[in-house]
Structure formats: C-alpha cells, structure tokens
Scaffold this motif. Structure first.
Motif, mmCIF file in Angstrom:
data_model
loop_
_atom_site.group_PDB
_atom_site.id
_atom_site.type_symbol
_atom_site.label_atom_id
_atom_site.label_comp_id
_atom_site.label_asym_id
_atom_site.label_seq_id
_atom_site.Cartn_x
_atom_site.Cartn_y
_atom_site.Cartn_z
ATOM 1 N N LEU A 57 63.292 10.593 59.326
ATOM 2 C CA LEU A 57 62.852 11.861 58.768
ATOM 3 C C LEU A 57 62.284 11.572 57.396
ATOM 4 O O LEU A 57 62.999 11.109 56.521
ATOM 5 C CB LEU A 57 64.036 12.841 58.649
ATOM 6 N N PRO A 58 60.993 11.824 57.157
ATOM 7 C CA PRO A 58 60.352 11.373 55.934
ATOM 8 C C PRO A 58 60.670 12.233 54.730
ATOM 9 O O PRO A 58 61.045 13.385 54.841
ATOM 10 C CB PRO A 58 58.866 11.467 56.276
ATOM 11 N N SER A 59 60.475 11.625 53.566
ATOM 12 C CA SER A 59 60.654 12.301 52.286
ATOM 13 C C SER A 59 59.372 12.195 51.489
ATOM 14 O O SER A 59 58.477 11.457 51.847
ATOM 15 C CB SER A 59 61.800 11.644 51.504
ATOM 16 N N PRO A 60 59.261 12.928 50.358
ATOM 17 C CA PRO A 60 58.045 12.839 49.565
ATOM 18 C C PRO A 60 57.885 11.495 48.887
ATOM 19 O O PRO A 60 58.800 10.680 48.855
ATOM 20 C CB PRO A 60 58.209 13.961 48.523
ATOM 21 N N TYR A 100 52.213 8.911 54.568
ATOM 22 C CA TYR A 100 51.125 8.646 53.621
ATOM 23 C C TYR A 100 49.757 8.545 54.276
ATOM 24 O O TYR A 100 48.742 8.499 53.572
ATOM 25 C CB TYR A 100 51.401 7.352 52.849
ATOM 26 N N GLY A 101 49.691 8.468 55.591
ATOM 27 C CA GLY A 101 48.400 8.410 56.264
ATOM 28 C C GLY A 101 47.615 7.171 55.868
ATOM 29 O O GLY A 101 48.110 6.052 55.960
ATOM 30 N N PRO A 151 52.646 13.994 50.688
ATOM 31 C CA PRO A 151 53.316 13.452 51.871
ATOM 32 C C PRO A 151 53.323 14.462 53.020
ATOM 33 O O PRO A 151 53.436 15.669 52.811
ATOM 34 C CB PRO A 151 54.744 13.179 51.378
ATOM 35 N N LYS A 152 53.206 13.940 54.212
ATOM 36 C CA LYS A 152 53.246 14.770 55.411
ATOM 37 C C LYS A 152 54.700 14.854 55.879
ATOM 38 O O LYS A 152 55.197 13.956 56.562
ATOM 39 C CB LYS A 152 52.352 14.161 56.490
ATOM 40 N N LEU A 153 55.347 15.948 55.509
ATOM 41 C CA LEU A 153 56.781 16.077 55.732
ATOM 42 C C LEU A 153 57.079 16.710 57.092
ATOM 43 O O LEU A 153 56.186 17.072 57.851
ATOM 44 C CB LEU A 153 57.394 16.914 54.614
#
Length: 289
Positions: A9-12, A192-193, A267-269
């Motif tokens: 699960l991503p974070s900023p 981050y793409g 960021p893509k959260l």
C-alpha cells in the motif's frame, strides 16, 4: 510450486533534500555513530560552525579523547539526475573514487589508503551524492591528501569501470530473486510513474551497459561543486586546522553545480499491488501517508 504474492500500500513521496538543517542533522548523526564508542561517555556535544577562507562551511564536533577523525559530506544531486537510458550512472560513479585518482592507479591508490590507515567510501542517494572518510589524526595530512585527489581528480579508468559495473550487474541479477526488492521496485513505479524517483539507483542491465567513462566524467564535473556541498566532521581536529583542510580538499572545485531540475511529483495513492514470483517465500509490505 505455487507462486507467492507481494502486496503493498503506497505512501506519498519522501522529502530527501532541500532543507539544509536536515542535511546537516543527517551528516552529524551518521558521524556520531562512526565514533560512538569514544563519544558515548560525553555528557554533551558542542557543534561548531566552521567557515573556511574560500567560503566552505562545515559543522564540527571537536573531540580529542581518541586519535580519530571522521568526515562526511554530500553534494546536492544524486541518482534522480541519471539521464534517461543511463540509469545507474551516479551509483556506478560512487564505486570508482577509490579506484584511482591523480597519478595513482587503482592498486596504488588503495595501497596509499592502507598506508594512511584511512577508510573512504561514497554512496548515491536520490537527491545527494555522499562521501565519507575515517582516518587516524596523526596521519590526517596523508588521508586528506588522498581525499582531495579522489574528489578533484578521479581517474575513471576503463578497467575499474568494467569491474564495478560487473559487480552492480551481479547485484541486479540477485535482486531479481529477492522478494523485498521486487516489491519495492514495483511500489516505486506504481506511486511515482515515470518520475526519476521511480527508478532503481542501480539502474538496469540495459542501462548500465550504455554508460561510458565520458558520461561519468560529465556528471562528476556537473555535480562536484562548492555551491552544493554540505560537510560535517567529528573527532580529533580543531576548527582552525579543519578550515585549512576544507579549502585544501574542496577549495578548487567549481563554484556552482549544473544539475538538471527535478520536478515535483504527486504520488498515486490508494493502490493495492500483488506481484507473483516463482519462489517459496511471501513478502508483505504496508505503507501509509
């Protein structure tokens, strides 16, 4: 063999640069641990700001209880500066500073380091290129002289480039079977793409083969400048002596860096990722803002 799964699960984005006091705190913290056994008994530490005649600033914790000096420094600009298609350039460069400088080839330079009782290392981060040296204070002239050569006149000879490149490639191949690394790289790409923060510091098998000695020299010239330099020192040296050493090691560098701008990123959260791999191990990573 059933495939395992890795979920994240991503974070900023982390803020890794920009604020000088954060840089100084990081440098000093790292140096305290280099000399921790000797400094542990001290009730308090006095951090002095030292400014050399050529305008180079350092933060000094002066301590004469043991005959050791540790210096750690960082130049703004790290692996986020890697050109497209040449990812891993900065990381490769940091493996070459003790592989020959000035008139000393790799073997001669490392022999001089041993003779001086000094340890030197460099490391690439996203927004900084770090260097450090630990030395005996009674051999500081020899040690600082070698650091000056490494900072100002690295050779970047082809044979060491090929050898260090092979070591990095070996690490990349090993990481392809490490679930934590696989998960981390997927996580970075997801949040981050195409931004430089999504890339591995090590680069890829393809990008590493495209990096030339001229590429490394060009980045060294752009990156190693006084305007982007931050320094911290701990140990058996006084402020006046340190000021002279700062000018000797760093004083001949260009005044300004010529770095490429790194854009802000949103960021893509809110993602949940699963990575399948053919290994009998499961790795779970969770991250929140």
């Amino acid at each position: 063999m059933a495939p395992s799964h890795t979920s994240t699960l991503p974070s900023p984005a982390r803020e890794e640069g920009g604020h000088i006091y954060r840089v100084v705190a990081t440098l000093c913290f790292a140096l305290f641990f280099l000399l921790l056994p000797a400094l542990a008994a001290r009730a308090e530490m006095n951090i002095q700001e030292v400014k050399s005649k050529k305008g180079i600033t350092a933060w000094l914790v002066e301590d004469h209880s043991i005959p050791l000096i540790a210096i750690r420094f960082v130049f703004d600009g790290g692996s986020a500066q890697d050109p497209a298609g040449k990812e891993g350039l900065v990381n490769l460069m940091t493996g070459l500073f003790d592989e020959g400088a000035g008139g000393l080839d790799s073997d001669a330079f490392q022999q001089k380091l041993d003779d001086a009782g000094a340890e030197m290392s460099f490391q690439a981060a996203r927004d900084g290129t770090y260097g450090s040296m630990r030395m005996l204070s009674d051999q500081k002239d020899e040690a600082f002289g070698l650091l000056k050569l490494a900072v100002n006149s690295p050779r970047f000879d082809q044979a060491p480039i090929d050898r260090i490149r092979a070591q990095v490639l070996s690490g990349i191949l090993a990481n392809e079977r490490d679930p934590n690394t696989v998960a981390q790289q997927r996580w970075l790409r997801a949040i981050y793409g195409e931004h430089p923060y999504s890339r591995s510091d090590q680069g890829t098998k393809g990008s590493l083969t495209s990096i030339t000695a001229d590429d490394i020299r060009a980045f060294h010239k752009a990156n190693f400048a006084r305007g982007g330099l931050h320094v911290a020192v701990v140990g058996d040296i006084d402020a006046a002596t340190l000021g002279k050493k700062l000018d000797d090691v760093f004083g001949d560098l260009p005044e300004r860096q010529t770095l490429a701008p790194v854009s802000d990123v949103t960021p893509k959260l809110g993602q949940q990722l699963a990575v399948n791999y053919d290994l009998p191990q499961t790795s779970l990573q969770l991250a929140w803002p």
